[in-house]
Design an enzyme around this catalytic site. Structure first.
Site, PDB file in Angstrom:
ATOM      1  N   ALA A   1     -36.752  56.841 103.855  1.00  0.00           N
ATOM      2  CA  ALA A   1     -38.208  56.967 103.921  1.00  0.00           C
ATOM      3  C   ALA A   1     -38.852  56.195 102.771  1.00  0.00           C
ATOM      4  O   ALA A   1     -39.884  55.541 102.934  1.00  0.00           O
ATOM      5  CB  ALA A   1     -38.596  58.438 103.849  1.00  0.00           C
TER       6      ALA A   1
ATOM      7  N   ASP B   1     -36.484  51.683 109.682  1.00  0.00           N
ATOM      8  CA  ASP B   1     -35.073  51.743 110.072  1.00  0.00           C
ATOM      9  C   ASP B   1     -34.640  50.594 110.972  1.00  0.00           C
ATOM     10  O   ASP B   1     -33.439  50.353 111.123  1.00  0.00           O
ATOM     11  CB  ASP B   1     -34.779  53.078 110.773  1.00  0.00           C
TER      12      ASP B   1
ATOM     13  N   GLU C   1     -26.880  67.101 104.105  1.00  0.00           N
ATOM     14  CA  GLU C   1     -28.119  67.891 103.979  1.00  0.00           C
ATOM     15  C   GLU C   1     -28.185  68.977 105.058  1.00  0.00           C
ATOM     16  O   GLU C   1     -28.623  70.099 104.796  1.00  0.00           O
ATOM     17  CB  GLU C   1     -29.339  66.972 104.059  1.00  0.00           C
TER      18      GLU C   1
ATOM     19  N   GLY D   1     -43.886  56.457 112.258  1.00  0.00           N
ATOM     20  CA  GLY D   1     -42.984  57.032 111.266  1.00  0.00           C
ATOM     21  C   GLY D   1     -43.443  56.639 109.870  1.00  0.00           C
ATOM     22  O   GLY D   1     -44.582  56.206 109.679  1.00  0.00           O
TER      23      GLY D   1
ATOM     24  N   LYS E   1     -36.255  66.961  94.510  1.00  0.00           N
ATOM     25  CA  LYS E   1     -36.244  66.627  95.944  1.00  0.00           C
ATOM     26  C   LYS E   1     -37.572  67.034  96.591  1.00  0.00           C
ATOM     27  O   LYS E   1     -38.152  66.289  97.383  1.00  0.00           O
ATOM     28  CB  LYS E   1     -35.077  67.358  96.621  1.00  0.00           C
TER      29      LYS E   1
ATOM     30  N   VAL F   1     -43.706  53.209 124.085  1.00  0.00           N
ATOM     31  CA  VAL F   1     -43.491  51.771 124.241  1.00  0.00           C
ATOM     32  C   VAL F   1     -42.285  51.564 125.154  1.00  0.00           C
ATOM     33  O   VAL F   1     -41.245  52.196 124.972  1.00  0.00           O
ATOM     34  CB  VAL F   1     -43.241  51.105 122.871  1.00  0.00           C
TER      35      VAL F   1
ATOM     36  N   ASN G   1     -47.965  55.446 119.412  1.00  0.00           N
ATOM     37  CA  ASN G   1     -46.862  56.371 119.091  1.00  0.00           C
ATOM     38  C   ASN G   1     -46.658  57.325 120.261  1.00  0.00           C
ATOM     39  O   ASN G   1     -47.603  57.719 120.936  1.00  0.00           O
ATOM     40  CB  ASN G   1     -47.169  57.169 117.818  1.00  0.00           C
ATOM     41  N   LYS G   2     -45.399  57.675 120.480  1.00  0.00           N
ATOM     42  CA  LYS G   2     -44.995  58.539 121.590  1.00  0.00           C
ATOM     43  C   LYS G   2     -45.674  59.909 121.522  1.00  0.00           C
ATOM     44  O   LYS G   2     -46.046  60.482 122.528  1.00  0.00           O
ATOM     45  CB  LYS G   2     -43.478  58.713 121.454  1.00  0.00           C
TER      46      LYS G   2
ATOM     47  N   GLY H   1     -45.172  52.696 116.477  1.00  0.00           N
ATOM     48  CA  GLY H   1     -44.453  53.793 115.835  1.00  0.00           C
ATOM     49  C   GLY H   1     -45.185  54.312 114.610  1.00  0.00           C
ATOM     50  O   GLY H   1     -45.656  53.550 113.776  1.00  0.00           O
TER      51      GLY H   1
END
Lengths: 405, 405
Positions: free
Chosen positions: B318, B301, B170, B12, B378, B81, B37-38, B10
């Protein structure tokens, strides 16, 4: 003596040209001019295929009617016409009843599906700005969904265009340019996408020079577009269309998007008026009046005129609609002044079909053009329509001046 | 002696941070680093709500993985995966089998629908770039269709957002800005549109300072957003959702779009590994290893860590994922060198929730911020994430630097 009311229905090329010519020619005290239109904008119906493909924003193909009419001379009513009663001389719209002394019917075209099962329900039609916008969004949604879904349904990426006439071919030209963009934007491999033109007639672009047609087909094929010619659509379903390939031979093509671009007719309201018509188009007198109705003019796509040289109707084009608007305005003024009306004689300047932003075919000044030169001329024609109705300001604001790229 | 293979699943925030830290710290001859990764891109999952609302292009929220990895040190495999076998120490992907000496599982989140009937099928989830893109296209298609259709189905213009947590709020903030644009683009009267936030819990943004929450709700309400709080969704259907308003009181809200933003879980592949987990999240050891598996690290996550100060798990952010990636890389290097691993201690710099492009709420440096100042911060946080992974070049290329408008 009460001053006469001129009521114009529809602000397409024909209606708006009529109004613009009237307001240029006649004083504010001489007549009341009322223009009724469903939307408060005019749209370039000859550009709709671009909005439908997504190569041009829907916003770019329309402009405010108020920006081209003289508000001192013309009363604009945003309303939908619901009935035309030429016996009582009253038009009903969503805004109420409107009487007139002279009526101009310029309500444009509707799609014609010739009674083919399912087309009304399952095919899109490039009928107006809103319909074009929906086609664009539908195609994008199909690409987005294919990209996301685990079990991929490749037919989402198949787009069938019914009809290889003017609109069909121009739309295919835009799709040819748009599909690679869509593939990039939505992570779709180009080889998964199919764009298929299905045409009942045995030819592409009837009436066009065969050499130009050959060029167009070659160019579109080079962009990956497939053609199935001489194969009528016999049915549309939620999954695609069934086409007839031989006496007892049929093929079902699964497709996420079917766009029907094979036929137009006049506005259905015409059929309720009692005026003789064919698919809501009226064979008008030479001065553009409805036969037997001295106070009713019909211009644009609802008017039918025979080109005696070839014994076929003139095509429903913006060029002819605008010329008719001019003559219609002059004839109304003539009637008011007690002068004789004049005949409408189309001044055919040629015909150019675009094949995307960068290519086109056409004839003009008795010559044939292809490629960038033809594309340039097409854009000049588009800009000219803006100039004729709204002057230089409108042409600069909304025109296609990205000519040198 | 064969050099060890570090396999990272992954790309991310967690996985990419691990790889970037590894490639910075260790020589090309010391280890083999493999990243699976996909997609061949990383996306800013904290920006997905913007792509889903249509306030940011999907292209802007992603960048090429190749642009941030050192191709001399890291082998990138674009593959999905399909199985993680920690007993045999082999990972299977669509590209084949991959063995490892050290495994980093950083497969990110999935939506969690808590078994609520119909949500899986009839609600969208802002799960990744492709899903966000589909939501945007779906909403646009609903607006386009409403605008065109004769008999207008106003529920097409109703958007239900399930969940008043971070993502829900958000997303609502972006919708608040996007809806007026959509109305203009598709000729839809603003009063026809409803955006409704439905939340089961009795509060908005649990864990946030109550004063800031009050500000957020006030600002969102001013943008026309409705709140239905303490009213769980009990069912989703193709037409909308059924919510529970009291003991025996239910209300069905018809809606063309339902976006479920109320829950996340870890990647389902975790559940097949035999590692103890809760909704595919693993309560990792302090050095980020899976309990009992000295060669398996879990970051982002899919990792669960308890914040002992409040006896609740740290949120899946994140910020924490990137910090974990750093520590994970260091700990793998420590193990290779025979050194002790170090504990992961989150360095919480604060938390800021955006309320559209121009507004936000948050805490940082022990202070509360709202409005433009919070929005500025932000964007700095967003830019910092890019900088931490891809350096100044990436931050400049993909960052949010339109800060002064």
């Amino acid at each position: 003596m009460k001053r006469p009311t001129i009521l114009v229905l529809g602000a397409g090329y024909g209606g708006l040209s009529t109004v613009v010519k009237l307001q240029k020619t006649i004083g504010a005290d001489d007549v009341d001019i009322v223009l009724i239109n469903k939307n408060d904008y005019h749209y370039e119906s000859t550009w709709l295929h671009e909005a439908a493909a997504g190569t041009m924003s829907p916003e770019s193909v329309r402009y405010d009617i108020k920006s081209v009419i003289d508000n001192n001379k013309v009363k604009f009513v945003k309303a939908e016409v619901t009935e035309i009663n030429i016996q009582e001389k009253v038009v009903t719209s969503s805004a109420g009843a409107h009487t007139y002394d002279y009526l101009v019917i310029s309500l444009g075209f509707e799609g014609e599906t010739f009674g083919i099962t399912g087309l009304d329900k399952y095919a899109f039609s490039i009928a107006n700005v809103k319909a074009a916008r929906q086609i664009r969004e539908h195609i994008e949604y199909q690409f987005a969904t294919w990209s996301l879904e685990e079990e991929k349904d490749d037919s989402r990426l198949t787009i069938i265009v019914g009809g290889a006439g003017f609109t069909g071919i121009e739309f295919l030209g835009e799709l040819g340019n748009r599909v690679p963009e869509l593939c990039k934007e939505f992570d779709v491999p180009a080889e998964k996408v199919r764009v298929i033109c299905v045409e009942a007639a045995p030819m592409v672009l009837p009436g066009f020079d065969p050499e130009l047609v050959e060029y167009a087909v070659k160019q579109l094929k080079a962009k990956g577009i497939e053609f199935s010619i001489g194969t009528p659509v016999v049915e549309a379903t939620p999954e695609g269309v069934n086409i007839k390939k031989g006496e007892d031979e049929f093929e079902f093509i699964k497709a996420g998007t079917v766009v029907w671009a094979a036929g137009v007719r006049g506005n259905r309201l015409i059929e309720q008026t009692g005026i003789e018509n064919m698919r809501a188009r009226v064979k008008v007198d030479k001065d553009l009046r409805a036969p037997g109705h001295s106070d009713v003019f019909i211009v644009g796509d609802c008017a039918l005129m025979i080109n005696e040289a070839v014994n076929r109707p003139y095509p429903p084009t913006a060029q002819i609609a605008m010329q008719q608007g001019d003559v219609c305005a002059n004839n109304i003024i003539a009637l008011i002044k007690g002068n004789p009306t004049t005949e409408f004689v189309p001044d055919l300047k040629g015909s150019i079909a675009s094949l995307g932003d960068d290519d086109a075919i056409g004839t003009a000044f008795g010559k044939k053009f292809t490629g960038k030169k033809a594309s340039f001329m097409k854009k000049m024609v588009d800009n000219r329509a803006l100039y004729m109705i709204g002057g230089a300001g409108l042409a600069i604001k909304k025109g296609k001046f990205n000519l040198l790229k």
